[in-house]
Design an enzyme around this catalytic site. Structure first.
Site, PDB file in Angstrom:
ATOM      1  N   LYS A 216       0.850  -1.206   0.000  1.00  0.00           N
ATOM      2  CA  LYS A 216       0.000   0.000   0.000  1.00  0.00           C
ATOM      3  C   LYS A 216       0.881   1.250   0.000  1.00  0.00           C
ATOM      4  CE  LYS A 216      -4.159  -1.980   0.136  1.00  0.00           C
ATOM      5  NZ  LYS A 216      -5.143  -2.464   1.110  1.00  0.00           N
ATOM      6  N   ARG A 252      -3.404 -10.193   4.214  1.00  0.00           N
ATOM      7  CA  ARG A 252      -3.608 -10.308   2.763  1.00  0.00           C
ATOM      8  C   ARG A 252      -2.373  -9.726   2.065  1.00  0.00           C
ATOM      9  NH1 ARG A 252      -5.440  -7.251  -1.505  1.00  0.00           N
ATOM     10  NH2 ARG A 252      -6.884  -8.241  -2.951  1.00  0.00           N
TER      11      ARG A 252
HETATM   12  N1  HH2 Z   1      -7.001  -4.231  -0.633  1.00  0.00           N
HETATM   13  C1  HH2 Z   1      -7.106  -4.289  -1.974  1.00  0.00           C
HETATM   14  C2  HH2 Z   1      -8.098  -5.089  -2.575  1.00  0.00           C
HETATM   15  N2  HH2 Z   1      -8.933  -5.839  -1.835  1.00  0.00           N
HETATM   16  N3  HH2 Z   1      -9.660  -6.567   0.279  1.00  0.00           N
HETATM   17  C3  HH2 Z   1      -9.576  -6.536   1.616  1.00  0.00           C
HETATM   18  N4  HH2 Z   1     -10.403  -7.272   2.364  1.00  0.00           N
HETATM   19  N5  HH2 Z   1      -8.653  -5.740   2.255  1.00  0.00           N
HETATM   20  C4  HH2 Z   1      -7.773  -4.960   1.563  1.00  0.00           C
HETATM   21  O1  HH2 Z   1      -6.961  -4.237   2.194  1.00  0.00           O
HETATM   22  C5  HH2 Z   1      -7.842  -4.983   0.134  1.00  0.00           C
HETATM   23  C6  HH2 Z   1      -8.823  -5.809  -0.482  1.00  0.00           C
HETATM   24  C7  HH2 Z   1      -6.187  -3.493  -2.821  1.00  0.00           C
HETATM   25  O2  HH2 Z   1      -5.051  -4.245  -3.167  1.00  0.00           O
HETATM   26  P1  HH2 Z   1      -4.905  -5.016  -4.557  1.00  0.00           P
HETATM   27  O3  HH2 Z   1      -5.877  -6.123  -4.659  1.00  0.00           O
HETATM   28  O4  HH2 Z   1      -3.479  -5.420  -4.712  1.00  0.00           O
HETATM   29  O5  HH2 Z   1      -5.154  -3.885  -5.637  1.00  0.00           O
HETATM   30  P2  HH2 Z   1      -6.356  -3.541  -6.623  1.00  0.00           P
HETATM   31  O6  HH2 Z   1      -7.548  -3.213  -5.817  1.00  0.00           O
HETATM   32  O7  HH2 Z   1      -5.800  -2.373  -7.396  1.00  0.00           O
HETATM   33  O8  HH2 Z   1      -6.603  -4.754  -7.488  1.00  0.00           O
END
Ligand code: HH2
Length: 272
Positions: A216, A252
């Site tokens: 993040k 995660r």
């Molecule tokens: N963060 C992201 C996406 N989904 N779900 C939960 N429960 N908690 C989180 O902190 C969270 C999440 C963002 O990260 P990422 O999946 O790598 O990115 P993107 O949303 O751009 O696909």
């Protein structure tokens, strides 16, 4: 199905498999279904307890994708996993979750906590699925423009308490649910830090906590780059260990092996 805290004891790692062209740190890496499925299997071998498969980026500034587009991304991956890799579906859409459950997913991770499509609560209950309910202020397109709270921890806690009650009132068993403060979802660096410092307030809700700190941008900023859009690996691992020590259960993460190793050491020291 057993209680979530038995199935995912502290600390458990959730590996991230983003089947998207535009996720903030790994967009395009796993867009091919074979590559995504291989990554999920590798994460399992590296010690992940579950992989979170998502077909829609929620990065700051993003727009949603259509149902067909999202299904076209995640279904081929879940088909290839064939129920052999424990999977969570990262979606806000009931129809995506339905297909995912049919293909063996055991958890739904809804970043809107059943606000986008409330029927998702009943579907999760029917399938006796594990559920992650996450806090987000605003929506991805605008959430980082000017997030404001009087007391971020109290507001996140009361939101999660209300969404947990909503899920339970729609048939979800409370012992299937974990809660997530939603690091970076409508929050400044200071808001994110405050939530981590006061994780005990969220723990008092009585459910296991899932934290998504990995890569993040707040971590990049704390590590010294004011313009960071992604956090470095060392900062991600440190944040995950700190969150675990403050009571988080599921972390995660994108880089599974490094987090599994670090959390194994932290766990040995904590004696838990
Ligand atoms: N963060 C992201 C996406 N989904 N779900 C939960 N429960 N908690 C989180 O902190 C969270 C999440 C963002 O990260 P990422 O999946 O790598 O990115 P993107 O949303 O751009 O696909």
């Amino acid at each position: 199905m057993i209680a979530i805290e038995e199935r995912f004891p502290r600390p458990s790692v959730m590996g991230v498999v983003n089947v998207t062209p535009d996720s903030f740190s790994d967009g395009g890496v796993h867009l091919d279904a074979d590559v995504a499925a291989a990554a999920a299997r590798r994460m399992l071998a590296e010690g992940a307890a579950i992989v979170d498969v998502g077909g829609e980026s929620t990065r700051p500034g993003s727009d949603g994708v259509s149902l067909d587009e999202e299904l076209g991304r995640v279904v081929p991956v879940l088909e290839r996993l064939n129920g052999e890799v424990p999977a969570s579906i990262d979606t806000v859409k009931v129809e995506v979750a339905r297909r995912a459950f049919e293909l063996g997913a055991v958890m739904v991770n809804d970043v809107t906590a059943f606000r986008a499509e409330p029927e998702l609560a009943e579907l999760a209950a029917e399938h006796d699925a594990y559920v992650c309910l996450m806090h987000m202020q605003g929506e991805p397109r605008t959430m980082q423009v000017d997030p404001r709270y009087d007391d971020v921890t109290a507001e996140v806690a009361s939101f999660l308490e209300e969404r947990l009650a909503f899920a339970v009132s729609h048939g979800v068993r409370e012992d299937r649910v974990c809660l997530d403060p939603g690091i970076g979802f409508g929050k400044t660096v200071e808001h994110n830090l405050e939530l981590l410092r006061r994780l005990d307030v969220l723990l008092a809700l009585g459910r296991p906590l899932l934290l998504g700190l990995s890569r993040k941008s707040s971590l990049g900023k704390l590590a010294g780059d004011p313009a960071a859009t992604v956090g470095p690996l060392g900062a991600s691992v440190a944040a995950a260990v700190a969150a675990y020590e403050r009571g988080a259960t599921i972390l995660r993460v994108h880089d599974v092996r490094e987090h599994v190793d670090a959390l194994a050491v932290a766990r040995s020291l904590s004696g838990v």
